[in-house]
Design an enzyme around this catalytic site. Structure first.
Site, short mmCIF file in Angstrom:
data_model
loop_
_atom_site.label_atom_id
_atom_site.label_comp_id
_atom_site.label_asym_id
_atom_site.label_seq_id
_atom_site.Cartn_x
_atom_site.Cartn_y
_atom_site.Cartn_z
N ASP A 290 0.82 -1.23 0.00
CA ASP A 290 0.00 0.00 0.00
C ASP A 290 0.85 1.27 0.00
OD1 ASP A 290 -2.46 -1.29 0.03
OD2 ASP A 290 -2.61 -1.27 2.22
N ARG B 240 0.08 4.14 17.40
CA ARG B 240 -0.33 5.12 16.40
C ARG B 240 -0.14 6.58 16.81
NH1 ARG B 240 0.50 1.25 13.74
NH2 ARG B 240 -0.84 0.39 12.12
N ASP C 72 -7.17 2.87 12.89
CA ASP C 72 -5.89 3.57 12.80
C ASP C 72 -6.02 4.96 12.17
OD1 ASP C 72 -4.55 1.53 14.06
OD2 ASP C 72 -4.01 0.50 12.20
#
Ligand code: ARG
Length: 429
Positions: A30, A111, A140
């Site tokens: 990605d 995160r 996320d």
């Protein structure tokens, strides 16, 4: 080619204003596709940032090389393991942080730190926008975007995976077309993995079929319990003021302590969680977690806390722990209530000093020994044999009489028995 998305919120970037982008880069498909795609579609420069939170087996130099080969003007690799351990995992241990009965929050804890690093490096390298690889279905995106919008209102965000409408096949085709190396075979979609020092998650493939019991190949960190050693192992964990400081009597720095705990737990198959989870964005999903360090350290911490706390502290704390876990899960790391709760966690943990021995055996972890200078425990008082006059057993009936008074009265009233006449009371005249 579909048009670039226009912002729907205050912090999303208007495509016309995107000139230099800080991309949170993992080296996976990605974010590699994204690295090229942002250069092409936004005609923007990309600065890549990879944050090391102790993802096992990652070669960060390879990741860096890949980013530069794909046209990043710069690629920073930041080792944030120590900060992660001290500033994120330690508070989580003090709060016994688990969401939904089984998830020790390793991703959720990572995160806000990753996003804070993105802000720092975006500012440092003159970027106007931060890009990340989250989909529109997960937690996320909430954690990263809430962090950026809180810490850096001047920066904007783009999340290409949320809008580009490429599936895995299209991404692979795009990668081939643009000379982006694709790791491994492309026939079977891999599990979607996220990991750091505090644990590892797998999602996707058969995990989405609730009636499919785990295939063995999903466990890449923890030994399957049936293959774990036939001999149990005892590990001792020493804590000072709520944070772990030593394993088996050996003082260790935080990162090494987490790695060692994970290694010992993994060997004995502890910390496998097959979890149904309520995401913040409304979805219910299944995750497979491997959390060997958390299985050891949270079990030990909880056990020690119980020993040094009073009945009142021990009853209140789990409700506050749960609140803390929910805030962090939900991406509200910067919410003041979290800091308020941390103040309580620190106060409660001021007494959490001592050592817990745990027995590990084929997937189970169980406290077997306990020691603390602050234990609200006295063997003399607790013993079945003579308590040396410190505890007056003769006082117990009086306590029971008064302690149970309201409950007895209510029972009588509700069962039509009526409150007994005073003459029936032992001291009745
Ligand atoms: N369900 C967990 C969470 O929301 C783990 C998510 C893993 N993230 C990922 N990008 N694969 O925190």
């Amino acid at each position: 080619m579909e048009a670039l998305p226009q912002p729907t919120s205050s912090y999303e970037a208007d495509p016309a204003d995107v000139h230099r982008v800080l991309l949170l880069y993992s080296g996976g498909l990605d974010t590699s596709v994204m690295l090229k795609w942002i250069q092409d579609r936004y005609e923007a420069e990309v600065v890549a940032l990879t944050v090391n939170l102790g993802q096992p087996g990652e070669d960060f130099e390879v990741v860096r090389g890949k980013a530069l080969a794909l046209g990043a003007v710069d690629c920073h690799v930041v080792d944030a393991r120590e900060e992660f351990a001290r500033e994120y995992v330690w508070p989580a241990i003090k709060a016994n942080a688990v969401y939904g009965l089984g998830y020790p929050l390793f991703t959720a804890l990572g995160r806000p730190l990753i996003a804070a690093k993105a802000v720092e490096y975006a500012r440092r390298s003159g970027c106007d926008t931060i890009a990340h690889g989250c989909t529109g279905k997960g937690n996320d995106q909430v954690r990263i975007e809430a962090t950026v919008a809180t810490l850096a209102p001047e920066l904007k965000v783009v999340a290409p995976v949320r809008s580009w409408q490429m599936g895995r096949e299209e991404e692979i085709a795009y990668a081939r077309e643009h000379g982006i190396p694709v790791k491994g075979g492309t026939e079977v979609a891999p599990y979607s993995i996220d990991d750091n020092l505090w644990g590892r998650s797998s999602e996707g493939r058969w995990i989405e079929d609730l009636d499919h019991a785990p295939d063995d190949d999903v466990f890449q960190l923890v030994t399957r319990p049936e293959e774990a050693p036939d001999e149990p192992e005892t590990v001792s964990v020493a804590f000072e003021r709520g944070v772990p400081v030593a394993l088996n009597g050996e003082r260790l720095e935080p990162v090494e302590l987490l790695e060692r705990a994970a290694e010992i737990g993994a060997r004995h198959g502890v910390g496998i969680v097959d979890h149904i989870e309520d995401r913040i964005v409304g979805l219910k999903v299944r995750d497979i977690y491997e959390v060997p360090a958390a299985a050891i350290l949270l079990t030990a911490h909880q056990e020690l806390e119980k020993l040094v706390g009073t009945i009142h502290q021990n009853q209140l704390k789990p409700t506050l722990d749960q609140r803390w876990g929910y805030l962090v899960y939900a991406g509200l790391w910067w919410e003041p209530l979290r800091e308020d709760l941390d103040a309580y966690m620190d106060a409660a943990n001021a007494q959490v000093t001592g050592t817990i021995g745990l027995k590990l055996y084929k997937g189970s972890v169980r406290a077997v020994t306990r020691e603390s200078p602050n234990a609200v425990y006295d063997a003399q008082l607790a013993t079945f044999s003579d308590s040396g006059g410190l505890f007056s057993q003769a006082a117990s009936p009086g306590f029971i009489e008064l302690f149970s008074l309201q409950s007895r009265m209510a029972w009588w009233v509700r069962h039509g028995a009526g409150v007994p006449a005073p003459a029936d009371q032992p001291d009745g005249t």
